[in-house]
Design a protein around this motif. Structure first.
Motif, PDB file in Angstrom:
ATOM      1  N   SER A   1       0.762  -1.228  -0.067  1.00  0.00           N
ATOM      2  CA  SER A   1      -0.003   0.038   0.032  1.00  0.00           C
ATOM      3  C   SER A   1       0.873   1.455  -0.037  1.00  0.00           C
ATOM      4  O   SER A   1       0.205   2.240  -0.402  1.00  0.00           O
TER       5      SER A   1
ATOM      6  N   GLY B   1       2.086   6.556   2.368  1.00  0.00           N
ATOM      7  CA  GLY B   1       1.163   7.566   2.499  1.00  0.00           C
ATOM      8  C   GLY B   1       1.426   8.902   3.177  1.00  0.00           C
ATOM      9  O   GLY B   1       1.708   9.983   2.429  1.00  0.00           O
TER      10      GLY B   1
ATOM     11  N   LEU C   1      -3.341   8.080   9.215  1.00  0.00           N
ATOM     12  CA  LEU C   1      -3.252   6.827   8.212  1.00  0.00           C
ATOM     13  C   LEU C   1      -1.743   6.322   8.515  1.00  0.00           C
ATOM     14  O   LEU C   1      -1.521   5.400   7.916  1.00  0.00           O
TER      15      LEU C   1
ATOM     16  N   PHE D   1      -0.562   2.263   7.196  1.00  0.00           N
ATOM     17  CA  PHE D   1       0.226   2.161   5.984  1.00  0.00           C
ATOM     18  C   PHE D   1       1.588   1.266   6.713  1.00  0.00           C
ATOM     19  O   PHE D   1       2.022   0.543   5.667  1.00  0.00           O
TER      20      PHE D   1
ATOM     21  N   GLU E   1      -9.820   0.338  -0.472  1.00  0.00           N
ATOM     22  CA  GLU E   1      -8.813   0.640   0.223  1.00  0.00           C
ATOM     23  C   GLU E   1      -8.007   1.720  -0.707  1.00  0.00           C
ATOM     24  O   GLU E   1      -8.666   2.095  -1.636  1.00  0.00           O
ATOM     25  N   GLN E   2      -6.907   2.226   0.066  1.00  0.00           N
ATOM     26  CA  GLN E   2      -6.149   3.338  -0.736  1.00  0.00           C
ATOM     27  C   GLN E   2      -4.751   2.482  -0.909  1.00  0.00           C
ATOM     28  O   GLN E   2      -4.297   1.960   0.122  1.00  0.00           O
TER      29      GLN E   2
ATOM     30  N   SER F   1      -0.570   4.352  -2.113  1.00  0.00           N
ATOM     31  CA  SER F   1       0.116   5.628  -2.019  1.00  0.00           C
ATOM     32  C   SER F   1       1.417   5.313  -2.592  1.00  0.00           C
ATOM     33  O   SER F   1       2.153   4.878  -1.995  1.00  0.00           O
TER      34      SER F   1
ATOM     35  N   TYR G   1       4.350  10.036  -1.803  1.00  0.00           N
ATOM     36  CA  TYR G   1       3.785  10.821  -0.392  1.00  0.00           C
ATOM     37  C   TYR G   1       2.786  11.378  -0.461  1.00  0.00           C
ATOM     38  O   TYR G   1       2.749  12.666  -1.433  1.00  0.00           O
ATOM     39  N   ASN G   2       1.706  11.422   0.290  1.00  0.00           N
ATOM     40  CA  ASN G   2       0.511  12.544   0.558  1.00  0.00           C
ATOM     41  C   ASN G   2      -0.321  12.112  -0.607  1.00  0.00           C
ATOM     42  O   ASN G   2      -1.161  13.338  -0.849  1.00  0.00           O
ATOM     43  N   ARG G   3      -0.374  11.465  -1.664  1.00  0.00           N
ATOM     44  CA  ARG G   3      -1.020  11.196  -2.650  1.00  0.00           C
ATOM     45  C   ARG G   3      -1.836   9.871  -2.582  1.00  0.00           C
ATOM     46  O   ARG G   3      -0.981   8.925  -2.582  1.00  0.00           O
ATOM     47  N   PHE G   4      -3.339   9.652  -2.510  1.00  0.00           N
ATOM     48  CA  PHE G   4      -3.821   8.353  -2.512  1.00  0.00           C
ATOM     49  C   PHE G   4      -4.525   7.962  -3.772  1.00  0.00           C
ATOM     50  O   PHE G   4      -5.201   9.109  -4.303  1.00  0.00           O
ATOM     51  N   HIS G   5      -4.637   6.710  -4.062  1.00  0.00           N
ATOM     52  CA  HIS G   5      -5.461   6.432  -5.162  1.00  0.00           C
ATOM     53  C   HIS G   5      -6.458   5.122  -4.331  1.00  0.00           C
ATOM     54  O   HIS G   5      -5.908   4.317  -3.794  1.00  0.00           O
TER      55      HIS G   5
END
Length: 324
Positions: free
Chosen positions: A166, A169, A175, A179, A296-297, A299, A302-306
């Motif tokens: 994952s 993050g 979060l 992670f 879920e997410q 990454s 850093y600091n970008r989530f999909h």
């Protein structure tokens, strides 16, 4: 100033001896930080090239080993591998570092499949590459960038990520704990417990200890004790003719779950207790008591989530699945 250069040279040697493992991996076992330290060492080598040729050649040997690691782990994966604190767009890209190695040092890295000191192993067949972690979480005295990723894997096909951990993050925020957790990685979780005791932003208490059982070109097998009395997790990774197979076993009858995190563009077409079909590959299972799919997410930076899908395969004692 007399003596200053010799003092710094001695300190650099000491740090390299400590921080670069015998197989060439940086001791924090983060593919991203490995690239950062590699670039730093390349700059240091160029700085002494004319004034201290012998030391320059000494540094180049270290650079070559580190380049072999970077290339072997990342080539064919399509991104910086997401083991421990890692991600893209922090370190320089592998492509740019390879170009600098070639143009500035005349170094072309060699591909290797095993890095036993770091605990990373590569399996390849056809257009499929698997990178797996069967090593220590981090240096015992500095585990801040470590994740609960023991016996986890990532799989790419034709250089495109399919199954990914994952990521990181963030370093601060709600979060951060997720992670770093076992649940955020492609591995097994027993009794909803983390395989190592991660807490705070950069703390690790109890650590999983991994024992390698087999390392061959097409098969790696290991176990770890991170779940304590809940049971020992043993995992066998096998690859052959574009098919990748995993066999999991737990030493007790405590309920366990095997997690598979999909890359954001991998879509699930159908799902049953025996087979999951995606737009990239099918997963055929034996031993599953139930299967669920969760949102879920992941990454990659850093600091970008999909948004992505996570497959949770519940089982007791034994599970196997084949991806192909």
């Amino acid at each position: 100033e007399p003596g200053v250069y010799d003092d710094y040279k001695s300190r650099l040697r000491e740090e390299l001896e400590e921080q670069i493992l015998p197989d060439g991996m940086h001791y924090e076992r983060s593919p991203m930080y490995h690239k950062i330290v590699l670039e730093d060492l390349m700059r240091a080598a160029r700085g002494v090239e004319k004034a201290d040729r012998l030391f320059y050649e000494e540094l180049c040997k270290k650079i070559k080993k580190m380049a072999d690691v970077m290339y072997s782990l990342e080539d064919g994966m399509g991104q910086t591998p997401l083991f421990n604190d890692s991600g893209d767009n922090v370190a320089r890209s592998m492509v740019s570092l390879l170009a600098a190695l070639r143009e500035e040092f005349g170094i072309t890295p060699d591909y290797k499949a095993s890095f036993p000191d770091a605990g990373y192993y590569c399996l390849r067949s056809g257009d499929v590459k698997v990178l797996l972690d069967a090593g220590a979480i981090a240096p015992d005295y500095m585990p801040g960038h470590g994740h609960c990723d023991g016996l986890s894997f990532e799989l790419s096909r034709q250089g495109h990520p399919v199954f990914v951990n994952s990521g990181t993050g963030m370093y601060q925020g709600a979060l951060r704990g997720y992670f770093r957790s076992t649940a955020a990685h492609n591995t097994v979780m027993i009794g909803d417990k983390n395989s190592s005791e991660v807490w705070g932003g950069f703390r690790v208490g109890r650590r999983a200890r991994v024992t390698l059982l087999k390392d061959s070109p097409n098969e790696v097998e290991a176990w770890h004790d991170g779940f304590g009395s809940l049971g020992r997790h043993q995992r066998k990774f096998m690859i052959d003719k574009d098919r990748f197979r995993i066999e999991d076993s737990v030493s007790t009858a405590v309920k366990a779950v095997s997690l598979i995190h999909l890359a954001p563009d991998v879509e699930i077409i159908s799902c049953s207790r025996n087979e999951i079909v995606t737009n990239i590959a099918a997963i055929r299972m034996a031993g599953a008591s139930s299967v669920e799919v969760a949102d879920e997410q992941v990454s990659f930076t850093y600091n970008r989530f999909h948004l992505s899908k996570t497959i949770r395969i519940h089982f007791v004692k034994r599970l196997s699945y084949t991806i192909g």
